[in-house]
Design an enzyme around this catalytic site. Structure first.
Site, PDB file in Angstrom:
ATOM      1  N   ARG A  72      32.047  39.618  26.300  1.00 18.35           N
ATOM      2  CA  ARG A  72      30.717  40.083  25.756  1.00 18.35           C
ATOM      3  C   ARG A  72      29.980  41.149  27.050  1.00 18.35           C
ATOM      4  NH1 ARG A  72      32.168  35.806  23.439  1.00 18.35           N
ATOM      5  NH2 ARG A  72      32.690  35.475  25.610  1.00 18.35           N
ATOM      6  N   THR A  73      29.888  40.697  27.958  1.00 19.15           N
ATOM      7  CA  THR A  73      29.024  41.469  29.104  1.00 19.15           C
ATOM      8  C   THR A  73      29.522  42.797  29.331  1.00 19.15           C
ATOM      9  OG1 THR A  73      28.348  39.164  29.948  1.00 19.15           O
ATOM     10  CG2 THR A  73      27.705  41.175  31.093  1.00 19.15           C
ATOM     11  N   LYS A 115      43.519  43.943  48.621  1.00 19.91           N
ATOM     12  CA  LYS A 115      44.009  44.649  49.926  1.00 19.91           C
ATOM     13  C   LYS A 115      43.103  44.113  50.968  1.00 19.91           C
ATOM     14  CE  LYS A 115      45.485  48.928  48.081  1.00 19.91           C
ATOM     15  NZ  LYS A 115      45.251  50.371  48.150  1.00 19.91           N
ATOM     16  N   ARG A 166      29.877  41.976  38.167  1.00 20.16           N
ATOM     17  CA  ARG A 166      29.866  40.574  37.962  1.00 20.16           C
ATOM     18  C   ARG A 166      30.886  40.019  38.980  1.00 20.16           C
ATOM     19  NH1 ARG A 166      31.428  37.100  32.672  1.00 20.16           N
ATOM     20  NH2 ARG A 166      29.205  37.777  32.344  1.00 20.16           N
TER      21      ARG A 166
HETATM   22  N1   CP Z   1      27.822  35.466  27.829  1.00 21.87           N
HETATM   23  C1   CP Z   1      28.666  36.023  28.721  1.00 21.87           C
HETATM   24  O1   CP Z   1      28.200  36.311  29.718  1.00 21.87           O
HETATM   25  O2   CP Z   1      29.799  36.259  28.010  1.00 21.87           O
HETATM   26  P1   CP Z   1      31.087  37.027  28.857  1.00 21.87           P
HETATM   27  O3   CP Z   1      31.353  35.773  29.871  1.00 21.87           O
HETATM   28  O4   CP Z   1      32.290  36.926  27.888  1.00 21.87           O
HETATM   29  O5   CP Z   1      30.610  38.224  29.390  1.00 21.87           O
END
Ligand code: CP
Length: 306
Positions: free
Chosen positions: A54-55, A84, A105
């Site tokens: 999603r994100t 690396k 992320r």
């Molecule tokens: N809710 C959410 O962060 O989903 P993803 O891990 O799929 O991005």
């Protein structure tokens, strides 16, 4: 409204939240009419060291819908020079030469903050380990506002992996900015909400309770915010994971105890903690919630580039 780094939920005040929600609502119409070319010269980099559906997709769709362009690695640990041994700081430094905004992320708490300390380009935290997921919390609040009509006076049960869940941490910080909120933390003893969040609520005189019995709170609440027991955060504590998984399952029985006007939310992905038989109930809001992520992320990117 101009936003720069988006790192944690605490950075938003009431007027910024209102602006984001109003802009997200406008973005629903932009999407319905095929998008815009407003940001055609802007480039967004998505740098993901952990899996995502999603994100990453909603951020990338948001940028495309706004007319911008995207450069991406969905597995930075394997498909970038991190493999690396390159540091996060060096990677971000390099991306500053290519992109106008960087969405990160990472598996470490505080990684986005570290990146923001050396980045001129805005950094957006798309989840840092068990730390925070502020853009998820914004779309969660947008969903609550749309579905319930208001946030003040809300009664919400947060259920499942509260100790390791970044979405519930960010959402609690945002909810604490509203009036007459009641939060029911429902978790196995091993996965109780962390003390720093509870202390934050006590400091702000926000009502909360900790429960282990979900059935007891279901008739009380407007929102059931279910979360996945996150196996990947247990490391070698497999026995602890086995003790916690399957403790709370939303099914027909759950629906029978919930208010008619309440909703079920989940940041997703789900495993077996929401039975598929629930999906067709109008109170199942989790797919609408994921859709709202697109509009809220369009609003955020728009505020970053304004
Ligand atoms: N809710 C959410 O962060 O989903 P993803 O891990 O799929 O991005």
């Amino acid at each position: 409204m101009k936003l720069h780094h988006i790192i944690e939920a605490q950075q938003f005040n009431s007027s910024t939240l209102l602006y984001i929600f109003d802009t997200a609502f406008e973005m629903e119409h932009v999407v319905a009419h095929g998008g815009t070319v407003e940001f055609q010269k802007r480039i967004m980099a998505t740098l993901f060291y952990e899996p995502s559906t999603r994100t990453r997709f909603s951020f990338e769709t948001a940028m495309h819908r706004l007319g911008g362009r995207v450069i991406s690695t969905e597995n930075a640990g394997e498909f970038s020079s991190v493999a690396k041994g390159e540091t996060l700081e060096d990677t971000v430094q390099i991306l500053n030469g290519y992109a106008d905004v960087i969405v990160i992320r990472h598996y470490e708490v505080g990684a986005a903050k570290r990146a923001s300390a050396i980045s001129k380009a805005p950094i957006i935290n798309a989840g840092d380990g068990a730390g925070q997921h502020p853009t998820q919390a914004l779309l969660d609040l947008y969903t609550i506002r749309k579905e319930i009509g208001a946030i003040d006076g809300l009664k919400i049960a947060m259920v499942g992996d509260l100790a390791q869940g970044r979405t519930v941490r960010s959402l609690t910080y945002l909810l604490s900015k509203y009036q007459d909120i009641k939060i029911y933390f429902v978790a196995p003893t091993l996965l109780k909400m962390k003390e720093d969040i509870l202390e934050h609520l006590r400091e702000r005189n926000i009502w909360y309770t900790e429960e282990t019995d979900l059935d007891k709170v279901l008739p009380e609440v407007d929102v059931v915010y279910q979360t996945r027991i996150q196996k990947e955060r247990f490391g070698d504590r497999i026995a602890d994971y086995e003790k916690c998984r399957g403790v709370y399952v939303i099914d027909r029985h759950t629906l029978s105890l919930m208010k008619e006007k309440s909703i079920i939310m989940h940041p997703l992905p789900r495993l077996d903690e929401i039975s598929m038989e629930v999906d067709s109930d109008p109170r199942a809001a989790y797919f609408r919630q994921a859709q709202n992520g697109l509009y809220v992320r369009m609003a955020l990117l728009s505020a970053v580039f304004s």
